[in-house]
Scaffold this motif. Structure first.
Motif, short mmCIF file in Angstrom:
data_model
loop_
_atom_site.label_atom_id
_atom_site.label_comp_id
_atom_site.label_asym_id
_atom_site.label_seq_id
_atom_site.Cartn_x
_atom_site.Cartn_y
_atom_site.Cartn_z
N VAL A 103 3.62 5.47 -5.83
CA VAL A 103 3.51 5.37 -7.31
C VAL A 103 2.63 6.23 -8.00
O VAL A 103 2.81 7.05 -8.76
CB VAL A 103 3.24 3.81 -7.82
N GLU A 104 1.50 6.47 -7.33
CA GLU A 104 0.40 7.37 -7.57
C GLU A 104 0.68 8.97 -7.71
O GLU A 104 0.60 9.23 -8.56
CB GLU A 104 -1.16 7.07 -6.68
N ASP A 157 8.15 10.36 -16.43
CA ASP A 157 7.35 9.68 -17.90
C ASP A 157 6.84 8.31 -17.47
O ASP A 157 5.78 8.00 -18.07
CB ASP A 157 8.84 9.29 -18.62
N SER A 158 7.47 7.56 -16.87
CA SER A 158 6.91 6.26 -16.30
C SER A 158 7.39 5.50 -15.01
O SER A 158 8.47 6.10 -14.53
CB SER A 158 7.34 5.24 -17.37
N ALA A 170 4.46 -3.32 -6.94
CA ALA A 170 3.10 -2.97 -6.25
C ALA A 170 1.90 -2.71 -7.40
O ALA A 170 0.83 -2.74 -7.43
CB ALA A 170 3.13 -1.71 -5.34
N GLN A 171 2.70 -2.39 -8.53
CA GLN A 171 1.56 -2.25 -9.80
C GLN A 171 0.74 -3.35 -10.15
O GLN A 171 -0.18 -3.23 -11.04
CB GLN A 171 2.29 -1.55 -10.97
N ALA A 172 1.36 -4.59 -10.02
CA ALA A 172 0.83 -5.80 -10.37
C ALA A 172 -0.25 -6.36 -9.50
O ALA A 172 -0.20 -6.22 -8.25
CB ALA A 172 1.95 -6.85 -10.69
N PRO A 173 -1.16 -7.05 -10.17
CA PRO A 173 -2.08 -7.64 -9.08
C PRO A 173 -1.59 -8.64 -8.16
O PRO A 173 -0.38 -9.06 -8.39
CB PRO A 173 -3.22 -8.67 -10.03
N GLN A 204 0.96 -1.03 0.01
CA GLN A 204 0.09 0.04 -0.08
C GLN A 204 0.69 1.47 -0.15
O GLN A 204 0.50 2.24 -0.83
CB GLN A 204 -0.99 -0.17 1.18
N CYS A 205 2.05 1.17 0.64
CA CYS A 205 2.93 2.33 0.66
C CYS A 205 3.47 2.66 -0.72
O CYS A 205 3.65 3.70 -1.05
CB CYS A 205 3.98 2.21 1.83
#
Length: 708
Positions: free
Chosen positions: A66-67, A76-77, A82-85, A60-61
């Motif tokens: 990332v958000e 840029d990216s 944590a971005q993966a399910p 969650q952290c």
């Protein structure tokens, strides 16, 4: 005009690789091509350390950060586990694609790798603002998650932090150095107004040089502290000679300028020749430094003479340190007179000892050793290296010379063999390439071109959830067909060893791939090794050219080859002493400290020229050797003492800098100035007594033996 340029648009705020390390070499061209074809080197890295980074709280952290960071215009990216399910995380966490890059082997550290946009693409958001926003996000994560360690680093951040660390130190210690110099000048000249004259002229020459850099689009970058300090102190030195000469002419400014115009011009010309020799380097920052130094010194000469006409007319010196300085000058002159041969021999032995210590210089080009052990920049960098993969790498770029596809089962098999051979060898911790994606989960490499194309299409769709859009673009360029193989390595080896390792990997790749393939080697690890090695080589060449240039210029100024030859003794002794001090004090010899030799030579020669000029004038007036030396020692010697003390005081405060090369530079140069003063007050009169005395006796003997 220069002040307007400094205010608007101001000094360049460019942190690009070309600005900081641009050069005209093949290695830099290859690196720029690599940056254009692939993701480049503008990376920022956030690392989170906890008891278990795969826990829901840690994920969650990471997700929150990332958000936040992807909302910044300069990002840029982002790539993060944590971005993966959740179910995909458990599958890929132990893969070669993720382990060591996004998650540590012990599952206690995870990273967010940010690909940053070029500064020119986000003109509305300066890099400083982006770095400040990233720091704010990191600080908020620390505050909201007790017990978590969160660090921010990466080339994008480091280039900004290092430059502004140097700039901040320049402001702090520049003011302290100016205060120390002003105190010495007030005590020496006995007048605050008169003491302000050298400082104001020095500040004005620096402002003009920096303003010119803005007008002509020359980026100062990391050269700014050197440029400001050297332009200021060398200009101040000329002003001090004018102020002391003004005292000798009893307040007659016109007589002072007439007497010192030629030696002051000769000093600046000699110093400019020394710095121009540095401009042979292929590095753009070094060439711009040499250019701006020549420009700043020229402006400083004009301002010192013009300022002398204004200031010296209205102020007479009332020296408060006249007696102690006079005692020092008389004592050194008596020592030189009493045993000139002994003094000359002693300095020769000490100078040769310094030269002999050259073989014991400690060559250290490790980036981290530029910072103090407890500095945040260093601790964050070390934190990432200890928990995850090193940030620097040797990069291989593979393409075809015949236009055929580069990505084939055969070429991938060669890349896999190459990675297996070098992974874990020496400083290399791991190799990363498209092979790691194609063999994910223990699957064998495709044996046909059709199977390879299908698997590439599947990977591009499936991996985008973790590594961002088009994840394979960092390893395969679809337009050019170039394949990238990265070998991540620790900093340990020296520059030559790094270059040899890169060349060895390239040669082995060519053997495995066979004919029809072109292999290029690049990467920051390999490129900076070339920069360091070439810069040290260029410094040796420029030092030799500087010595020759100074000698010929001094001969032209003094109109005497013999005087010029004698005049080279004090600056050469100062250079030898500089080497000896670096060895004794364990100062590492790197791309910054290597310039100390040329600087020591350039600063030490100034007082020597003034000394020899006055001695030459006295001899032409018919003074004997001893009387000419006494007049010179007690007049010019005083100015030499003051300039040496002022410069030493100005540089000494730099010893407290957080940037260690500047701290070393300040400490060593301040001591070298004292040593150079001793050479000018002891060695130079002793040499003149020995050589001129021998020539006088020879002429007398020739006259006696000539038949009448």
């Amino acid at each position: 005009m220069s002040l307007i340029s400094l205010w608007k648009p101001g000094l360049s705020d460019d942190y690009s690789l070309r600005t900081l390390a641009g050069s005209s070499t093949e290695q830099f061209d290859t690196l720029e091509n690599f940056i254009d074809e692939f993701a480049g080197v503008e990376l920022a890295i956030i690392v989170v350390r906890s008891d278990d980074v795969m826990s829901s709280e840690s994920q969650q952290c990471l997700s929150q950060m990332v958000e936040q960071v992807t909302a910044l215009p300069a990002v840029d990216s982002a790539a993060c586990i944590a971005q993966a399910p959740g179910w995909i995380r458990r599958i890929i966490v132990g893969s070669s694609v993720v382990e060591g890059l996004l998650v540590s082997k012990d599952r206690q550290a995870a990273s967010i790798i940010l690909q940053m946009r070029d500064d020119q693409e986000v003109l509305g958001t300066p890099r400083g603002q982006t770095v400040a926003d990233l720091k704010r996000i990191v600080e908020e994560a620390r505050d909201s998650h007790d017990g978590y360690q969160v660090a921010l680093t990466g080339p994008y951040v480091l280039s900004y932090e290092m430059t502004h660390l140097v700039w901040d130190d320049l402001v702090t210690f520049g003011l302290l150095g100016a205060a120390a110099a002003l105190a010495v000048l007030v005590l020496s000249l006995g007048s605050l107004k008169l003491a302000s004259y050298p400082l104001l002229v020095g500040a004005a020459s620096v402002a003009l040089a920096l303003g010119a850099s803005v007008l002509f689009g020359v980026n100062t970058a990391l050269n700014l502290p050197m440029l400001v300090l050297l332009t200021a102190v060398l200009t101040i030195a000329n002003c001090v000679h004018l102020a002391v000469g003004h005292d000798e002419t009893r307040g007659n400014a016109v007589a002072t300028l007439r007497r010192l115009f030629r030696p002051c011009c000769g000093v600046v010309a000699t110093t400019i020749v020394g710095f121009v020799a540095i401009g042979i380097s292929p590095l753009e920052p070094v060439r711009s430094f040499a250019l701006l130094m020549a420009l700043g010194l020229s402006m400083g000469l004009v301002l010192s003479l013009a300022g002398g006409c204004i200031s010296l007319r209205h102020h007479a010196t009332r020296p408060m340190l006249f007696r102690p300085i006079s005692k020092l000058l008389r004592a050194t002159l008596i020592s030189a007179r009493s045993s000139p041969s002994f003094v000359t021999t002693l300095f020769a032995v000490l100078g040769l000892a310094g030269v002999a210590l050259t073989s014991q210089l400690e060559f250290n080009l490790r980036f981290l050793d530029n910072f103090r052990p407890n500095d945040e920049v260093r601790t964050n960098y070390e934190f990432v290296q200890e928990t995850l993969t090193p940030m620097q790498s040797i990069e291989l770029l593979i393409d075809r010379t015949d236009g055929a596809p580069t990505l084939t089962p055969e070429s991938l098999a060669a890349v896999a063999t190459l990675a297996e051979e070098y992974q874990g060898q020496g400083p290399i911790t791991r190799a990363v390439s498209v092979v790691d994606f194609l063999t994910f989960g223990g699957i064998k490499l495709p044996e046909s071109q059709a199977a390879l194309d299908r698997r590439m299409t599947f990977l591009e769709k499936s991996m985008s959830a973790v590594l961002g859009e088009n994840p394979l673009a960092s390893f395969v360029n679809e337009e050019t067909g170039t394949v990238r193989v990265g070998f991540f390595a620790y900093e340990g080896p020296g520059a030559t060893a790094k270059i040899e390792l890169g060349d060895e990997i390239k040669q082995r790749a060519e053997e495995l791939l066979g004919d029809g393939y072109r292999v290029r080697v690049t990467g920051l690890y390999y490129f900076y090794a070339h920069v360091a090695r070439d810069l040290l080589r260029d410094q040796a060449i420029s030092l030799a050219l500087s010595v020759l240039g100074v000698f010929f210029t001094m001969a032209a100024v003094l109109r005497s080859w013999r005087m010029a030859l004698l005049g080279m003794a004090p600056p050469l002794f100062a250079g030898a002493s500089c080497v000896g001090l670096m060895v004794l004090l364990h100062v590492p010899f790197n791309t910054v400290t290597s310039m100390m030799l040329a600087v020591a030579l350039g600063i030490a020669v100034d007082d020597t020229i003034h000394y020899l000029w006055r001695y030459r004038v006295c001899r032409r007036r018919g003074f004997g050797i001893r009387r000419a030396l006494a007049v010179t020692q007690l007049s010019v010697g005083r100015a030499c003492t003051l300039t040496s003390v002022v410069i030493a005081a100005g540089f000494a405060v730099m010893g407290f800098s957080r940037f260690l090369p500047i701290a070393y530079f300040g400490c060593v140069i301040s001591v070298v100035m004292v040593i150079a003063l001793a050479a000018n007050l002891l060695l130079l009169p002793a040499l003149l007594l020995v050589v001129d005395g021998w020539l006088t006796r020879r002429r007398a003997a020739s006259v006696i033996s000539t038949p009448t």
